[in-house]
Design an enzyme around this catalytic site. Structure first.
Site, PDB file in Angstrom:
ATOM      1  N   GLU A  85      74.832 -72.336-116.396  1.00 19.52           N
ATOM      2  CA  GLU A  85      74.824 -73.137-115.157  1.00 19.52           C
ATOM      3  C   GLU A  85      73.895 -74.346-115.271  1.00 19.52           C
ATOM      4  OE1 GLU A  85      73.686 -72.596-110.434  1.00 19.52           O
ATOM      5  OE2 GLU A  85      74.431 -70.876-111.554  1.00 19.52           O
ATOM      6  N   LYS A 279      70.376 -65.002-105.205  1.00 11.61           N
ATOM      7  CA  LYS A 279      71.146 -65.441-106.364  1.00 11.61           C
ATOM      8  C   LYS A 279      70.350 -66.484-107.137  1.00 11.61           C
ATOM      9  CE  LYS A 279      74.283 -68.141-108.635  1.00 11.61           C
ATOM     10  NZ  LYS A 279      74.100 -69.501-109.194  1.00 11.61           N
ATOM     11  N   ASP A 295      69.635 -55.649-120.332  1.00 14.01           N
ATOM     12  CA  ASP A 295      70.861 -55.404-119.576  1.00 14.01           C
ATOM     13  C   ASP A 295      70.760 -56.057-118.200  1.00 14.01           C
ATOM     14  OD1 ASP A 295      73.047 -54.409-118.205  1.00 14.01           O
ATOM     15  OD2 ASP A 295      72.799 -52.353-118.906  1.00 14.01           O
ATOM     16  N   HIS A 392      71.235 -81.259-108.537  1.00 13.26           N
ATOM     17  CA  HIS A 392      72.260 -80.446-109.177  1.00 13.26           C
ATOM     18  C   HIS A 392      73.402 -81.314-109.699  1.00 13.26           C
ATOM     19  CE1 HIS A 392      74.684 -76.931-110.064  1.00 13.26           C
ATOM     20  NE2 HIS A 392      75.692 -77.502-109.427  1.00 13.26           N
TER      21      HIS A 392
END
Length: 440
Positions: A85, A279, A295, A392
């Site tokens: 991302e 998130k 993991d 962004h």
């Protein structure tokens, strides 16, 4: 394709790839070229990667970046981050630089306890079962001695085992609820091996016991570790006097601090905001976990369960203003390892751990928590000042340029134009189309 394929796992790698290319692609040779282009030229290294999972056909690349200048407990770290991302690594780096001049990040490992359970049903007198459990509890420890010996030498092992009555949730449902210390390993295989021996001991001792009638029965359903580890906790924190928050986009630090705290409070009470808020934290957390061979699915599941521990999904981070000081922190559960698994097999994982100066599992917990907090700070700083899209979309510009396969001259002109103009997908597309019309 209208038929199932038989014996696919027994086919060679070449046969699997040829079958896929011919079954699913109108241009099989193009598909084969893409698959082969991502193979490593070092055959031994490629075989290593092939054997990580089943039915491997190629490698799937994710960029590995680094975020420097993280001052953690008085020591600088450069943090590796594997993520696809845009803007995540840049945001982490910016946060690191911001806080390096304001005291840096402080971390504390609160606990490292991990959990495993034997799930079983019992049809009978629960008081007798409790008495029986207390009688045989020492055998759970003695009969796993061969499994726990090496772990005990490293300072770990089984901490405790409890019998839990869960009949209020499900008919005849009970648990052996065990806690473990696994030191620098994540410990999944160790924990599951112990649990399976617990189950064997439970069944054998029950069969030999004269406490129960013929009508009283026990049936083990499954034995498995839990990825919810609320007592394997780490805290990461930043703080400074409010006036020290001043920078380019923060000309009124008091107003910024108040807006920042309110933004966190909204995520504490509004689940729709909390999911996106968390998130952002996991952008930082997962990127480091992936880079260090841990993991991330297990961590994600455990962290989000922790965010719901009070009955409603809520923010993992918190902020306050007290006596003129701004403080921002988070506490998250992280069951991580720095030995075993991919940490000793994957060359890039080994490189990343060496870059982090070969941390212990506890030190890695601290680094990962800091990455999550830094990412969250960067997002909230943007949201409460310039807005999230400005930074962004500038980072996303390269993706749009690559999508249109711009040449070097076009790239230079596009980037020069959007240094002074707002970036949006439509604006970039329009600029590229006009540029190419002019050059026809």
């Amino acid at each position: 394709m209208n038929n199932a394929v038989a014996g696919f796992s027994k086919l060679s790698k070449k046969e699997k790839i040829n079958w896929i290319a011919n079954e699913y692609f109108s241009t099989p040779n193009e598909a084969l070229n893409i698959i082969r282009n991502y193979w490593n030229s070092d055959e031994k290294l490629q075989q290593l990667h092939d054997e990580f999972i089943e039915n491997t056909i190629t490698n799937f690349y994710i960029p590995l970046g680094v975020a420097p200048n993280f001052l953690i407990n008085g020591k600088y770290k450069t943090i590796p981050m594997a993520i696809e991302e845009s803007s995540v690594v840049a945001a982490a780096s910016k946060s690191a630089k911001f806080w390096a001049t304001r005291g840096g990040f402080k971390t504390t490992v609160i606990n490292t306890e991990k959990i495993g359970q034997v799930h079983f049903t019992f049809n009978g007198d629960a008081e007798k079962l409790q008495f029986f459990f207390e009688q045989i509890k020492p055998k759970f420890f003695s009969e796993t001695q061969s499994i726990t010996k090496n772990m005990q030498q490293r300072g770990g092992g089984i901490l405790d085992i409890k019998l839990k009555d869960k009949r209020s949730l499900l008919e005849n449902y009970f648990q052996l609820h065990a806690t473990f210390e696994t030191k620098d390993s994540m410990g999944a295989n160790f924990i599951n091996s112990c649990l399976e021996q617990f189950a064997t001991t439970l069944k054998e001792e029950f069969q030999q016991s004269d406490l129960f009638s013929d009508d009283e029965t026990i049936k083990v359903i499954m034995s498995i570790l839990s990825n919810y580890v609320p007592n394997c906790l780490v805290r990461a924190e930043v703080s400074c006097p409010i006036e020290d928050l001043t920078e380019k986009h923060i000309t009124n630090p008091q107003d910024f601090a108040e807006r920042f705290v309110q933004a966190v409070q909204i995520a504490e009470v509004e689940p729709f905001r909390a999911v996106t808020h968390n998130k952002g934290i996991m952008n930082g957390v997962d990127a480091v976990i992936l880079a260090t061979g841990n993991d991330f699915r297990a961590v994600e599941a455990g962290v989000h369960a922790y965010a719901s521990k009070n009955g409603q999904y809520a923010s993992l981070s918190h902020a306050k203003i007290e006596n003129g000081t701004f403080t921002f922190w988070l506490e998250i559960p992280l069951a991580l390892g720095t030995v075993g698994g991919l940490t000793s097999l994957h060359p890039l994982v080994k490189l990343c751990l060496e870059m982090l100066e070969k941390p212990s599992a506890q030190e890695l917990m601290e680094i990962v928590a800091v990455a999550g907090l830094a990412q969250n700070f960067a997002a909230l700083r943007s949201l409460t000042t310039t807005g999230i899209q400005e930074g962004h979309m500038k980072m996303h510009l390269n993706n749009i340029i690559n999508q249109f396969e711009a040449n070097e001259e076009e790239r230079h002109l596009i980037k020069s134009h959007f240094k002074k103009n707002a970036v949006s997908h439509s604006a970039v597309v329009e600029f590229i189309e006009n540029l190419r019309k002019e050059n026809k």
